[in-house]
Design an enzyme around this catalytic site. Structure first.
Site, short mmCIF file in Angstrom:
data_model
loop_
_atom_site.label_atom_id
_atom_site.label_comp_id
_atom_site.label_asym_id
_atom_site.label_seq_id
_atom_site.Cartn_x
_atom_site.Cartn_y
_atom_site.Cartn_z
N ALA A 13 0.86 -1.18 0.00
CA ALA A 13 0.00 0.00 0.00
C ALA A 13 0.90 1.23 0.00
O ALA A 13 2.08 1.14 0.33
CB ALA A 13 -0.88 -0.02 1.25
N GLU A 69 -0.75 -9.20 -1.05
CA GLU A 69 -2.19 -9.48 -0.88
C GLU A 69 -2.92 -9.45 -2.22
O GLU A 69 -3.82 -10.24 -2.46
CB GLU A 69 -2.80 -8.48 0.09
CG GLU A 69 -2.30 -8.68 1.52
CD GLU A 69 -2.82 -7.62 2.46
OE1 GLU A 69 -2.38 -6.46 2.36
OE2 GLU A 69 -3.66 -7.95 3.30
C1 LIG Z 1 -10.91 5.81 8.51
C2 LIG Z 1 -9.63 5.30 7.97
C3 LIG Z 1 -9.85 4.03 7.13
C4 LIG Z 1 -8.51 3.44 6.72
C5 LIG Z 1 -8.59 2.47 5.57
C6 LIG Z 1 -9.46 1.27 5.81
C7 LIG Z 1 -8.71 0.02 5.93
C8 LIG Z 1 -7.82 -0.20 4.75
C9 LIG Z 1 -6.98 -1.43 4.97
C10 LIG Z 1 -5.60 -1.18 4.42
C11 LIG Z 1 -5.05 -2.43 3.79
C12 LIG Z 1 -3.58 -2.23 3.55
C13 LIG Z 1 -2.87 -3.23 4.36
C14 LIG Z 1 -1.51 -3.41 3.83
O1 LIG Z 1 -1.25 -4.41 3.26
C15 LIG Z 1 -0.55 -2.30 4.13
C16 LIG Z 1 0.73 -2.27 3.38
O2 LIG Z 1 0.93 -2.76 2.31
S1 LIG Z 1 1.92 -1.41 4.24
C17 LIG Z 1 3.29 -1.34 3.14
C18 LIG Z 1 3.96 -2.67 3.07
N1 LIG Z 1 5.13 -2.55 2.24
C19 LIG Z 1 6.33 -2.25 2.75
O3 LIG Z 1 6.49 -2.09 3.94
C20 LIG Z 1 7.47 -2.10 1.76
C21 LIG Z 1 8.24 -0.83 2.09
N2 LIG Z 1 9.28 -0.60 1.10
C22 LIG Z 1 10.43 -1.33 1.08
O4 LIG Z 1 10.65 -2.25 1.81
C23 LIG Z 1 11.46 -0.86 0.07
O5 LIG Z 1 11.11 0.44 -0.33
C24 LIG Z 1 11.56 -1.77 -1.17
C25 LIG Z 1 12.15 -3.11 -0.79
C26 LIG Z 1 10.21 -1.91 -1.80
C27 LIG Z 1 12.50 -1.07 -2.18
O6 LIG Z 1 13.72 -0.75 -1.53
P1 LIG Z 1 14.77 0.24 -2.23
O7 LIG Z 1 14.96 -0.14 -3.64
O8 LIG Z 1 15.94 0.33 -1.31
O9 LIG Z 1 14.04 1.64 -2.27
P2 LIG Z 1 13.68 2.59 -1.03
O10 LIG Z 1 13.34 1.78 0.17
O11 LIG Z 1 14.71 3.64 -0.93
O12 LIG Z 1 12.31 3.24 -1.56
C28 LIG Z 1 12.35 4.05 -2.74
C29 LIG Z 1 11.34 5.15 -2.52
O13 LIG Z 1 10.01 4.56 -2.48
C30 LIG Z 1 9.39 4.91 -1.26
N3 LIG Z 1 8.56 3.79 -0.84
C31 LIG Z 1 8.96 2.51 -0.68
N4 LIG Z 1 7.94 1.74 -0.31
C32 LIG Z 1 6.84 2.55 -0.23
C33 LIG Z 1 5.45 2.34 0.09
N5 LIG Z 1 4.98 1.15 0.40
N6 LIG Z 1 4.64 3.41 0.07
C34 LIG Z 1 5.12 4.63 -0.27
N7 LIG Z 1 6.41 4.91 -0.60
C35 LIG Z 1 7.24 3.86 -0.57
C36 LIG Z 1 10.51 5.20 -0.30
O14 LIG Z 1 10.06 6.01 0.74
C37 LIG Z 1 11.51 5.87 -1.20
O15 LIG Z 1 11.06 7.18 -1.41
P3 LIG Z 1 12.15 8.37 -1.60
O16 LIG Z 1 11.31 9.60 -1.71
O17 LIG Z 1 12.89 7.99 -2.86
O18 LIG Z 1 13.03 8.32 -0.39
#
Ligand SMILES: CCCCCCCCCCCCCC(=O)CC(=O)SCCNC(=O)CCNC(=O)[C@H](O)C(C)(C)COP(=O)(O)OP(=O)(O)OC[C@H]1O[C@@H](n2cnc3c(N)ncnc32)[C@H](O)[C@@H]1OP(=O)(O)O
Ligand SMILES: NC(=O)C1=CN([C@@H]2O[C@H](COP(=O)(O)OP(=O)(O)OC[C@H]3O[C@@H](n4cnc5c(N)ncnc54)[C@H](O)[C@@H]3O)[C@@H](O)[C@H]2O)C=CC1
Length: 675
Positions: free
Chosen positions: A63, A105
């Site tokens: 997400a 997911e």
């Molecule tokens: C009333 C309110 C109601 C609320 C809603 C109702 C309910 C809704 C339910 C929600 C269901 C969602 C549940 C869910 O599954 C949640 C998620 O998916 S949480 C996210 C899970 N994913 C992660 O944790 C992955 C995180 N990222 C990483 O591990 C690494 O980035 C990755 C391995 C993918 C790549 O690594 P690398 O190549 O080293 O790049 P960087 O780490 O430097 O990232 C590059 C750049 O991208 C940004 N970024 C990475 N991941 C995300 C992301 N998931 N979302 C947004 N941005 C992301 C990162 O910050 C970097 O940005 P820069 O600006 O370049 O620094």
């Protein structure tokens, strides 16, 4: 605004492609596009199957974390994944890179999954203080089994596609470079298949003991965190109730975590770590220098560990010592560390040989002449360091970067002992240097922008988390450590015990307290070495060779397995000093320990920001999380101060007679936060 989602036909297969750099996060535009694509497939009889794929570095990596905490935007991810699964036409996920979180997911809501062997699948939400809130905790155990699901959701580490394939989480492995066409071919194979496999319709079975055993085995790892238990409880629910009930429980659990302090803290750290790599005040396109060979001076406690970081990253190292026995000892320690890693299955024997084979031990500084980066890790003595940098100035090739691993000393003064101060900076590794992730990059007054950019690039290459620090005593981390240690010693004099103070810190979430840390690092660090000169409790301990774990005695007594126990002798020494100094005694409360050891750290952090010794408050948080084990679910000292309330911090500091930093006081008065 063009959609990040495009669709095209390949015969009777609809190919849906996301192009949402950098990681194809499942933001609102992506979800809307995917939703429309599923409708397109449903509404066209000529379409018999659907492939969902991503351009760029990875399949959906989750997400969009930046959306959390903001008003939700339809279609919500849970709704979208349910729609994918409900499709009457098979939907195939074509996975490369890292299918993480919501991305995983989406994949398991598809009817089939094909992946390249280099791909990974994971549910790292727990590392953000969350859980897979789009059905992941209910589908995963049904699809891949309870044990693997528990490992994935509660620990958050991704698994390779090959392992996912063995577990039935991935149906087919594609050839590297041929994923898209093989996914379409796979889609044609399964088009018309009935009934479609749907993970939510499976069953999750496990003995109750599986959960009890998992909880027990991971109790230490999960100590203090809310999310791991919430993830375990959701998977447990999947074995006890129908899917619909389980997913309702999952949603409620997700919302509770999402609006909790721990997840806010862990999401803060996620972005803070990435923000720290950005250097204010230098052109964004500053080109790093090429680092093909590294020189290390000193093969002691730090030098060997520092060398290992580069060798493990495939960068050859020349390491210099003064004496052959010290050189041999240092290289032997490196080999021993590698072999211990290999014994745990985390390194192949041939990798150990490759790393050690790239090491060139020598007794001559002249052998550093071809190094692109030279890191000095000799005694913490300014004269010794200046002498070495003066020699390096004549030996090192033009453009070589000269770095000191000094813990406290003035990097500008070291740089001034060369004719190339623009090539000099501090690279402060933390002990053990081959393990701790933090690297303080100490920016000298004259350090060139490309030297800083090189340091940040090298840090990423050797898998360190780098934070830029200014030149001041102790930089960021050790500078904040000092007031904590000073106050801890004062509390001893006033009536507290080492174990009471340490207990408060461990209960707070630190891996160890101030005195346990002293015993680990060495009570004799910085000691004047004169056993007749006893001016403090620490002098008294050091004079009796109570140097910590390495002498089986420090602030604690240690058995042969280094298990600590309170020391009657230390209690005597403390009491003796209380008597000799006539220090007024009082019952020290746990609350006072927090106020007098943690609040002054926040105060010092505010001073560091005021003086420009850190670029941002979140950098200070990163230093303490990755350099000292500050509990990530508290977000770091400055984030924690925000959650405590700066007014409360100021009141506590004033109550104990501290001078409050202007920045802290101003922010408190204005109701502002550091982050
Ligand atoms: C009333 C309110 C109601 C609320 C809603 C109702 C309910 C809704 C339910 C929600 C269901 C969602 C549940 C869910 O599954 C949640 C998620 O998916 S949480 C996210 C899970 N994913 C992660 O944790 C992955 C995180 N990222 C990483 O591990 C690494 O980035 C990755 C391995 C993918 C790549 O690594 P690398 O190549 O080293 O790049 P960087 O780490 O430097 O990232 C590059 C750049 O991208 C940004 N970024 C990475 N991941 C995300 C992301 N998931 N979302 C947004 N941005 C992301 C990162 O910050 C970097 O940005 P820069 O600006 O370049 O620094
Ligand atoms: N020990 C720790 O926890 C940390 C130490 N540091 C810093 O790292 C530096 C090194 O510390 P340690 O490794 O703990 O010290 P150490 O005493 O374990 O090792 C220093 C090594 O440098 C060698 N040496 C001294 N002069 C030399 C010369 N002219 N040429 C070649 N080798 C020489 C010594 O023989 C010794 O093996 C210090 O500046 C220290 O402040 C930084 C972070 C943590």
């Amino acid at each position: 605004m063009t959609s990040p989602i495009t669709t095209h036909r390949e015969g009777d297969v609809l190919v849906v492609v996301s192009n949402n750099p950098p990681v194809n996060a499942l933001g609102a535009a992506v979800r809307t596009g995917l939703d429309a694509a599923i409708d397109e497939a449903a509404g066209d009889d000529g379409i018999k199957a659907v492939v969902i794929a991503c351009d760029g570095q990875t399949f959906f990596a989750g997400a969009d974390i930046t959306e959390f905490g903001k008003p939700p935007v339809e279609p919500l991810l849970p709704t979208l994944v349910d729609k994918i699964e409900a499709s009457e036409k098979p939907v195939i996920a074509a996975i490369h890179g890292t299918a993480l979180g919501g991305g995983c997911e989406v994949a398991i809501a598809c009817h089939y999954r094909i992946a390249v062997p280099s791909a990974k699948l994971g549910t790292p939400e727990v590392k953000l203080g969350l859980l897979p809130g789009a059905g992941g905790t209910q589908r995963l155990p049904r699809l891949a089994g309870v044990e693997l699901a528990l490992e994935m959701v509660a620990k958050g580490d991704p698994i390779p596609a090959t392992k996912a394939h063995q577990a039935g989480l991935v149906d087919r492995l594609a050839d590297e470079g041929a994923l898209r066409e093989q996914a379409v071919a796979f889609a044609r194979e399964v088009a018309g298949a009935r009934p479609l496999p749907r993970a939510s319709e499976g069953e999750a079975k496990a003995d109750a003991s599986v959960f009890a055993d998992f909880r027990k085995a991971n109790a230490r790892r999960f100590r203090g965190f809310d999310a791991p238990e919430a993830n375990i409880a959701c998977v447990e629910k999947a074995t006890q109730t129908p899917y619909a009930e389980g997913v309702q429980f999952e949603r409620e659990s997700f919302m509770k975590l999402m609006f909790g302090v721990q997840s806010a803290a862990q999401r803060h750290v996620f972005f803070a770590e990435r923000k720290a790599s950005k250097i204010d005040g230098i052109p964004a396109d500053t080109r790093p220098r090429d680092i093909k060979r590294v020189g290390i001076i000193g093969a002691g406690t730090m030098g060997g560990g520092i060398a290992m970081n580069f060798l493990s990253a495939g960068i050859p190292v020349t390491i210099v010592e003064m004496q052959q026995d010290a050189l041999d000892r240092g290289t032997a320690t490196m080999r021993k560390n590698y072999e211990a890693t290999a014994a745990k299955g985390r390194m192949k024997p041939e990798q150990v040989e490759a790393a050690m084979g790239a090491l060139t031990p020598t007794l001559s500084l002249d052998d550093l002449a071809d190094c692109d980066l030279i890191i000095e890790a000799v005694y913490e003595n300014m004269d010794v360091k200046k002498d070495i940098f003066g020699k390096l100035d004549k030996i090192a090739k033009p453009g070589a970067i000269l770095a000191s691993n000094t813990s406290y000393l003035n990097v500008d003064e070291i740089a001034a002992s060369t004719a190339r101060p623009e090539d000099v900076l501090g690279l402060h590794f933390f002990s053990p240097a081959n393990v701790m992730k933090l690297l303080e990059v100490v920016r000298g007054a004259k350090t060139a922008p490309d030297v800083l950019a090189t340091a940040m690039a090298v840090a990423k290459k050797i898998r360190k988390v780098a934070v830029v620090a200014g030149v001041c005593h102790g930089f960021i981390g050790n500078r904040m450590l000092m007031p904590r240690q000073v106050e801890a010693m004062k509390l001893l004099m006033e009536g507290a015990t080492p174990e009471q103070i340490d207990k408060v810190h461990v209960a707070f979430g630190m891996p160890m307290g101030p005195f346990q840390m002293s015993d680990l690092a060495g009570v004799d660090i910085g000691w004047h070495r004169d056993p007749t000169r006893i001016e403090s409790i620490r002098d008294a301990l050091a004079a009796e060779k109570r140097w910590g774990q390495k002498t089986q005695a420090g602030f604690y007594d240690y058995d042969e397995k280094r298990n600590p126990s309170p020391s009657p002798r230390v209690a005597e020494i403390i009491e003796d000093f209380r008597q000799k100094t006539g220090t007024p005694q009082h019952d020290v409360t746990d609350e006072e320990i927090v106020e007098r050891t943690l609040y002054p750290m926040v105060n010092e952090g505010a001073l560091i920001l005021e003086e420009g010794m850190a670029q941002r408050a979140s950098d200070i948080d990163v230093v303490w999380i990755y350099g000292y084990g500050w509990p990530v679910y508290r977000g770091g000292p400055m984030f924690w101060a925000d959650t405590e309330g700066l007014k409360k911090i100021v009141a506590g500091l004033e109550k104990h007679g501290f001078e409050v930093a202007k920045l802290l006081k101003d922010k408190a008065e204005k109701g502002e936060r550091f982050n």
